[in-house]
Design a protein around this motif. Structure first.
Motif, PDB file in Angstrom:
ATOM      1  N   ARG A   1      24.400 -34.247   0.789  1.00 39.35           N
ATOM      2  CA  ARG A   1      24.343 -32.870   1.005  1.00 39.35           C
ATOM      3  C   ARG A   1      23.017 -32.116   1.163  1.00 39.35           C
ATOM      4  O   ARG A   1      22.136 -32.339   0.311  1.00 39.35           O
ATOM      5  N   LEU A   2      22.767 -31.406   2.152  1.00 43.30           N
ATOM      6  CA  LEU A   2      21.489 -30.578   2.226  1.00 43.30           C
ATOM      7  C   LEU A   2      21.965 -29.126   2.569  1.00 43.30           C
ATOM      8  O   LEU A   2      22.809 -28.851   3.012  1.00 43.30           O
ATOM      9  N   VAL A   3      21.059 -28.360   1.619  1.00 43.91           N
ATOM     10  CA  VAL A   3      21.315 -26.737   1.499  1.00 43.91           C
ATOM     11  C   VAL A   3      20.082 -26.293   1.713  1.00 43.91           C
ATOM     12  O   VAL A   3      19.155 -26.535   1.072  1.00 43.91           O
ATOM     13  N   VAL A   4      19.811 -25.218   2.876  1.00 42.42           N
ATOM     14  CA  VAL A   4      18.627 -24.630   2.928  1.00 42.42           C
ATOM     15  C   VAL A   4      19.168 -23.029   3.041  1.00 42.42           C
ATOM     16  O   VAL A   4      19.983 -22.495   3.502  1.00 42.42           O
ATOM     17  N   GLU A   5      18.634 -22.350   1.839  1.00 45.45           N
ATOM     18  CA  GLU A   5      18.850 -21.049   1.298  1.00 45.45           C
ATOM     19  C   GLU A   5      17.497 -20.423   1.515  1.00 45.45           C
ATOM     20  O   GLU A   5      16.955 -20.410   0.416  1.00 45.45           O
ATOM     21  N   GLY A   6      17.318 -19.457   2.412  1.00 54.07           N
ATOM     22  CA  GLY A   6      15.974 -18.761   2.345  1.00 54.07           C
ATOM     23  C   GLY A   6      14.854 -20.025   2.440  1.00 54.07           C
ATOM     24  O   GLY A   6      15.064 -20.770   3.379  1.00 54.07           O
ATOM     25  N   LYS A   7      13.966 -20.077   1.592  1.00 57.35           N
ATOM     26  CA  LYS A   7      13.017 -21.065   1.433  1.00 57.35           C
ATOM     27  C   LYS A   7      13.150 -22.153   0.372  1.00 57.35           C
ATOM     28  O   LYS A   7      12.491 -23.057   0.181  1.00 57.35           O
ATOM     29  N   ARG A   8      14.435 -22.060  -0.072  1.00 50.74           N
ATOM     30  CA  ARG A   8      14.805 -23.272  -1.107  1.00 50.74           C
ATOM     31  C   ARG A   8      15.776 -24.534  -0.279  1.00 50.74           C
ATOM     32  O   ARG A   8      16.443 -24.188   0.433  1.00 50.74           O
ATOM     33  N   PHE A   9      15.062 -25.584  -0.504  1.00 56.61           N
ATOM     34  CA  PHE A   9      15.585 -26.872   0.100  1.00 56.61           C
ATOM     35  C   PHE A   9      16.354 -27.740  -1.096  1.00 56.61           C
ATOM     36  O   PHE A   9      15.601 -28.080  -2.004  1.00 56.61           O
ATOM     37  N   THR A  10      17.470 -28.086  -0.740  1.00 52.63           N
ATOM     38  CA  THR A  10      18.311 -28.962  -1.782  1.00 52.63           C
ATOM     39  C   THR A  10      18.615 -30.115  -1.224  1.00 52.63           C
ATOM     40  O   THR A  10      19.495 -29.966  -0.186  1.00 52.63           O
ATOM     41  N   VAL A  11      18.511 -31.130  -1.806  1.00 55.24           N
ATOM     42  CA  VAL A  11      19.110 -32.459  -1.171  1.00 55.24           C
ATOM     43  C   VAL A  11      19.973 -32.976  -2.555  1.00 55.24           C
ATOM     44  O   VAL A  11      19.565 -33.189  -3.515  1.00 55.24           O
ATOM     45  N   ALA A  12      21.153 -33.413  -2.169  1.00 55.79           N
ATOM     46  CA  ALA A  12      22.097 -33.801  -3.391  1.00 55.79           C
ATOM     47  C   ALA A  12      22.799 -35.259  -2.546  1.00 55.79           C
ATOM     48  O   ALA A  12      23.070 -35.364  -1.551  1.00 55.79           O
ATOM     49  N   ARG A  13      22.645 -36.400  -3.341  1.00 51.94           N
ATOM     50  CA  ARG A  13      23.116 -37.535  -3.134  1.00 51.94           C
ATOM     51  C   ARG A  13      23.167 -38.452  -4.345  1.00 51.94           C
ATOM     52  O   ARG A  13      22.502 -38.353  -5.071  1.00 51.94           O
ATOM     53  N   ASP A  14      24.234 -39.370  -4.326  1.00 51.37           N
ATOM     54  CA  ASP A  14      24.391 -40.461  -5.385  1.00 51.37           C
ATOM     55  C   ASP A  14      24.540 -39.649  -6.658  1.00 51.37           C
ATOM     56  O   ASP A  14      24.006 -40.217  -7.775  1.00 51.37           O
ATOM     57  N   GLY A  15      25.351 -38.493  -6.590  1.00 52.47           N
ATOM     58  CA  GLY A  15      25.009 -38.048  -7.895  1.00 52.47           C
ATOM     59  C   GLY A  15      24.161 -37.114  -8.545  1.00 52.47           C
ATOM     60  O   GLY A  15      24.293 -36.600  -9.655  1.00 52.47           O
ATOM     61  N   LYS A  16      23.091 -37.083  -7.777  1.00 54.62           N
ATOM     62  CA  LYS A  16      21.805 -36.485  -8.282  1.00 54.62           C
ATOM     63  C   LYS A  16      21.327 -35.410  -7.255  1.00 54.62           C
ATOM     64  O   LYS A  16      21.771 -35.247  -6.120  1.00 54.62           O
ATOM     65  N   SER A  17      20.575 -34.437  -7.519  1.00 57.73           N
ATOM     66  CA  SER A  17      20.019 -33.481  -6.605  1.00 57.73           C
ATOM     67  C   SER A  17      18.673 -33.043  -7.005  1.00 57.73           C
ATOM     68  O   SER A  17      18.098 -33.291  -8.244  1.00 57.73           O
ATOM     69  N   PHE A  18      17.827 -32.667  -6.048  1.00 59.02           N
ATOM     70  CA  PHE A  18      16.556 -32.118  -6.393  1.00 59.02           C
ATOM     71  C   PHE A  18      16.586 -30.815  -5.304  1.00 59.02           C
ATOM     72  O   PHE A  18      17.140 -30.841  -4.304  1.00 59.02           O
ATOM     73  N   SER A  19      15.789 -29.834  -5.928  1.00 58.65           N
ATOM     74  CA  SER A  19      15.297 -28.732  -5.018  1.00 58.65           C
ATOM     75  C   SER A  19      14.207 -28.235  -5.188  1.00 58.65           C
ATOM     76  O   SER A  19      13.291 -28.313  -6.025  1.00 58.65           O
ATOM     77  N   LEU A  20      13.510 -27.899  -3.941  1.00 59.05           N
ATOM     78  CA  LEU A  20      12.168 -27.525  -3.743  1.00 59.05           C
ATOM     79  C   LEU A  20      11.955 -26.133  -2.765  1.00 59.05           C
ATOM     80  O   LEU A  20      13.024 -26.021  -2.113  1.00 59.05           O
ATOM     81  N   GLN A  21      11.034 -25.697  -3.375  1.00 59.99           N
ATOM     82  CA  GLN A  21      10.733 -24.353  -2.335  1.00 59.99           C
ATOM     83  C   GLN A  21       9.872 -24.832  -1.116  1.00 59.99           C
ATOM     84  O   GLN A  21       8.847 -25.248  -1.303  1.00 59.99           O
ATOM     85  N   LEU A  22      10.225 -24.262   0.151  1.00 61.97           N
ATOM     86  CA  LEU A  22       9.969 -24.707   1.002  1.00 61.97           C
ATOM     87  C   LEU A  22       8.313 -23.923   1.193  1.00 61.97           C
ATOM     88  O   LEU A  22       8.361 -22.801   1.080  1.00 61.97           O
ATOM     89  N   GLY A  23       7.100 -24.664   1.685  1.00 62.48           N
ATOM     90  CA  GLY A  23       5.912 -24.195   1.724  1.00 62.48           C
ATOM     91  C   GLY A  23       5.193 -23.701   0.522  1.00 62.48           C
ATOM     92  O   GLY A  23       4.077 -23.373   0.597  1.00 62.48           O
ATOM     93  N   ALA A  24       5.844 -24.177  -0.632  1.00 64.94           N
ATOM     94  CA  ALA A  24       5.335 -23.843  -1.939  1.00 64.94           C
ATOM     95  C   ALA A  24       4.124 -25.061  -2.182  1.00 64.94           C
ATOM     96  O   ALA A  24       4.520 -26.108  -1.508  1.00 64.94           O
ATOM     97  N   ASN A  25       3.231 -24.819  -3.164  1.00 58.25           N
ATOM     98  CA  ASN A  25       2.439 -25.800  -3.788  1.00 58.25           C
ATOM     99  C   ASN A  25       3.266 -26.895  -4.375  1.00 58.25           C
ATOM    100  O   ASN A  25       4.493 -26.555  -4.820  1.00 58.25           O
ATOM    101  N   PRO A  26       2.758 -27.985  -4.357  1.00 56.24           N
ATOM    102  CA  PRO A  26       3.532 -29.273  -4.984  1.00 56.24           C
ATOM    103  C   PRO A  26       3.885 -28.853  -6.457  1.00 56.24           C
ATOM    104  O   PRO A  26       3.014 -28.302  -7.110  1.00 56.24           O
ATOM    105  N   ILE A  27       5.043 -29.363  -6.805  1.00 55.58           N
ATOM    106  CA  ILE A  27       5.437 -29.500  -8.321  1.00 55.58           C
ATOM    107  C   ILE A  27       5.285 -30.725  -8.637  1.00 55.58           C
ATOM    108  O   ILE A  27       5.382 -31.528  -8.096  1.00 55.58           O
ATOM    109  N   THR A  28       5.097 -30.905 -10.278  1.00 53.23           N
ATOM    110  CA  THR A  28       5.089 -32.120 -10.921  1.00 53.23           C
ATOM    111  C   THR A  28       6.523 -32.639 -11.505  1.00 53.23           C
ATOM    112  O   THR A  28       6.853 -31.445 -12.240  1.00 53.23           O
ATOM    113  N   VAL A  29       6.762 -33.741 -11.138  1.00 56.49           N
ATOM    114  CA  VAL A  29       8.081 -34.112 -11.559  1.00 56.49           C
ATOM    115  C   VAL A  29       8.055 -35.150 -12.557  1.00 56.49           C
ATOM    116  O   VAL A  29       7.109 -36.100 -12.030  1.00 56.49           O
TER     117      VAL A  29
END
Length: 192
Positions: free
Chosen positions: A91-119
């Motif tokens: 599942r992909l979701v784009v809400e404004g500048k938020r991009f979320t990917v959900a697969r295999d029971g896990k998900s991650f969400s990032l701000q489009l165009g933002a500086n890299p985050i440390t995970v």
């Protein structure tokens, strides 16, 4: 001793991939039934399970591990094969500048165009970012042992999604590149 260090590096490279694919930053938002032009990526996508794509991916893994020692090459190929296998559904979701990917029971969400985050995961860390490049969404993950760039692109009619991946790792012989295609799941199928 050398085998142990090499196996550890392979595991570390796989962790970078897992951080990108499985890392949890935020919960996914609900997908809309009829995507607008702004959020045309939003939806549930099913893998086309193309045999040619799978063969191409496995050949790319073979080429990227060709210079490895014969003692670890098989294990590396097996782990990369499993770690790069496209999901059957995502599942992909784009809400404004938020991009979320959900697969295999896990998900991650990032701000489009933002500086890299440390995970961080399992004591390892990677810098992850997402951006738009024209009609494409690009997700980059940079860790100590490697880099992965995933590009999501839609067909002109918005019914097919192509996920193009390019990976580099310290122990890989070269770039590991492959593609996977998905079709948009119809609204009636979403409950299944």
């Amino acid at each position: 001793m050398q085998l142990r260090r090499l196996m550890k590096r392979i595991v570390n490279a796989r962790i970078v991939v897992a951080v990108l694919v499985l890392g949890t930053v935020a919960a996914p938002a609900a997908a809309q039934n009829t995507p607008s032009k702004q959020d045309s990526f939003t939806g549930v996508w099913r893998s086309k399970a193309d045999k040619r794509e799978k063969q191409q991916r496995l050949k790319a893994i073979e080429a990227a591990t060709a210079d490895m020692s014969i003692f670890i090459r098989g294990t590396a190929r097996k782990r990369l094969g499993k770690g790069t296998a496209p999901p059957a559904r995502m599942r992909l979701v784009v809400e404004g500048k938020r991009f979320t990917v959900a697969r295999d029971g896990k998900s991650f969400s990032l701000q489009l165009g933002a500086n890299p985050i440390t995970v961080k995961k399992d004591g390892k860390q990677a810098k992850v970012s997402a951006r738009r490049e024209g009609a494409t969404i690009v997700v980059e993950s940079q860790g100590e042992k490697g880099r992965r760039v995933t590009r999501y692109a839609l067909s002109s009619d918005g019914t097919c999604l192509t996920m193009s991946v390019r990976m580099r790792g310290k122990k890989l012989s070269g770039v590991l590149a492959f593609k996977a295609t998905f079709r948009r799941q119809a609204t009636a199928e979403k409950g299944r």
